[in-house]
Write an enzyme that holds these catalytic residues in place. Structure first.
Site, short mmCIF file in Angstrom:
data_model
loop_
_atom_site.label_atom_id
_atom_site.label_comp_id
_atom_site.label_asym_id
_atom_site.label_seq_id
_atom_site.Cartn_x
_atom_site.Cartn_y
_atom_site.Cartn_z
N ALA A 140 0.98 -1.08 -0.19
CA ALA A 140 -0.01 0.00 0.13
C ALA A 140 0.88 1.20 0.08
O ALA A 140 1.94 1.31 0.29
CB ALA A 140 -1.04 0.06 1.29
N GLY A 197 -0.33 -5.28 0.88
CA GLY A 197 -1.74 -5.08 0.09
C GLY A 197 -1.44 -5.74 -1.31
O GLY A 197 -2.49 -6.18 -1.82
N GLU A 205 -2.21 -9.51 -0.51
CA GLU A 205 -3.66 -9.51 -0.24
C GLU A 205 -4.46 -9.59 -1.57
O GLU A 205 -5.35 -10.21 -1.52
CB GLU A 205 -3.92 -8.41 0.96
CG GLU A 205 -3.50 -8.65 2.20
CD GLU A 205 -3.63 -7.46 3.06
OE1 GLU A 205 -4.22 -7.70 4.09
OE2 GLU A 205 -3.32 -6.45 2.62
N GLU A 224 3.40 -5.89 7.40
CA GLU A 224 2.79 -4.83 8.45
C GLU A 224 3.09 -4.84 9.66
O GLU A 224 3.42 -3.64 10.18
CB GLU A 224 1.27 -5.17 8.11
CG GLU A 224 0.61 -4.72 6.77
CD GLU A 224 0.75 -5.84 5.98
OE1 GLU A 224 -0.06 -6.05 4.70
OE2 GLU A 224 1.42 -6.98 5.96
#
Length: 260
Positions: free
Chosen positions: A66, A112, A115, A135
């Protein structure tokens, strides 16, 4: 439709959606998530699109994570809204997409990015791919479904190790973990994805859509996946694809599914 952060093109029944922020290693920001949502919605409504291949531009990254600069000063409530909106617009939307979605993971798929790859129906990777959920090294946890989908794919113990260490695994280890289905060279990645898409498109896409729904139901709290399977199995008997498929089988010919 013109996009700033992605590319989308359709050819021979395959929509290729490419995250296109190479200077940012294809990192996800709000605008990119919004554009991906629009591209997937258009693909879902386009009768010409049978399969979606999702990838990143260049050879360095699928999606390197991200865009941290966008939310580094968020409050608790803003953080919750960020995760909820991202899951609604993109990650859950892709996971429950009615048409097959293949993630072609080229290079880094971190945070992300992993993900997003995990939200696809299955994944193939180039041999230079690196995957991980870093993260906790930033003082946060995966917020786009990573804590849920990773254990489903690789098992609780391996998922816990990957999340807790914030480390990366390479493509071959991802294959060993069943996180990806196949590993290819960088050059072969998209042709191989297209070959898989071609095999999928020979079958009933109506039945495949029902199968996606049935498989996903097993992972939804309070839903009996066996009951959903029974319901979708029965519904198939009322489709033109079922009539064509069984007729072709009994008459020893190749099926030509109408997609209805």
């Amino acid at each position: 439709m013109k996009y700033e952060n992605i590319l989308s093109e359709t050819q021979d029944g395959i929509a290729q959606i490419t995250i296109n922020r190479p200077k940012k290693l294809n990192a996800l920001n709000k605008e990119t998530i919004s554009e991906l949502n629009r591209a997937f919605r258009l693909a879902e409504g386009d009768a010409e699109v049978k399969v979606v291949i999702l990838t990143g531009s260049g050879e360095k990254a699928f999606v390197a994570g991200a865009d941290i600069s966008e939310f580094s000063d968020y409050s608790e409530e803003e953080g919750k809204e960020l995760a909820a909106e991202g899951q609604r617009l993109l990650f859950d939307y892709v996971a429950n997409f009615s048409k097959p979605v293949i993630a072609a993971v080229n290079g880094f798929a971190l945070g992300g990015g992993l993900e997003l790859a995990m939200a696809a129906h299955f994944r193939i990777a180039s041999d230079n791919a690196k995957m991980g959920l870093p993260e906790v090294s930033l003082g946060v946890i995966p917020g786009y479904g990573g804590t849920q989908r990773l254990p489903q794919l690789v098992g609780k113990g391996r998922a816990m190790e990957m999340i807790m260490t914030a480390g990366m695994i390479d493509a071959n280890q991802a294959l060993q973990y069943n996180l990806v289905n196949h590993v290819t060279t960088v050059e072969e990645l998209l042709p191989f994805a297209e070959k898989l898409a071609g095999k999928i498109m020979k079958n009933s896409l109506v039945a495949i859509s029902a199968a996606i729904k049935a498989v996903n139901s097993n992972y939804k709290e309070g839903v009996n996946g066996f009951e959903v399977e029974i319901e979708e199995f029965g519904n198939a008997f009322g489709t033109e694809d079922f009539k064509e498929g069984t007729s072709a089988f009994l008459n020893k010919r190749k099926a030509s599914f109408p997609g209805k």
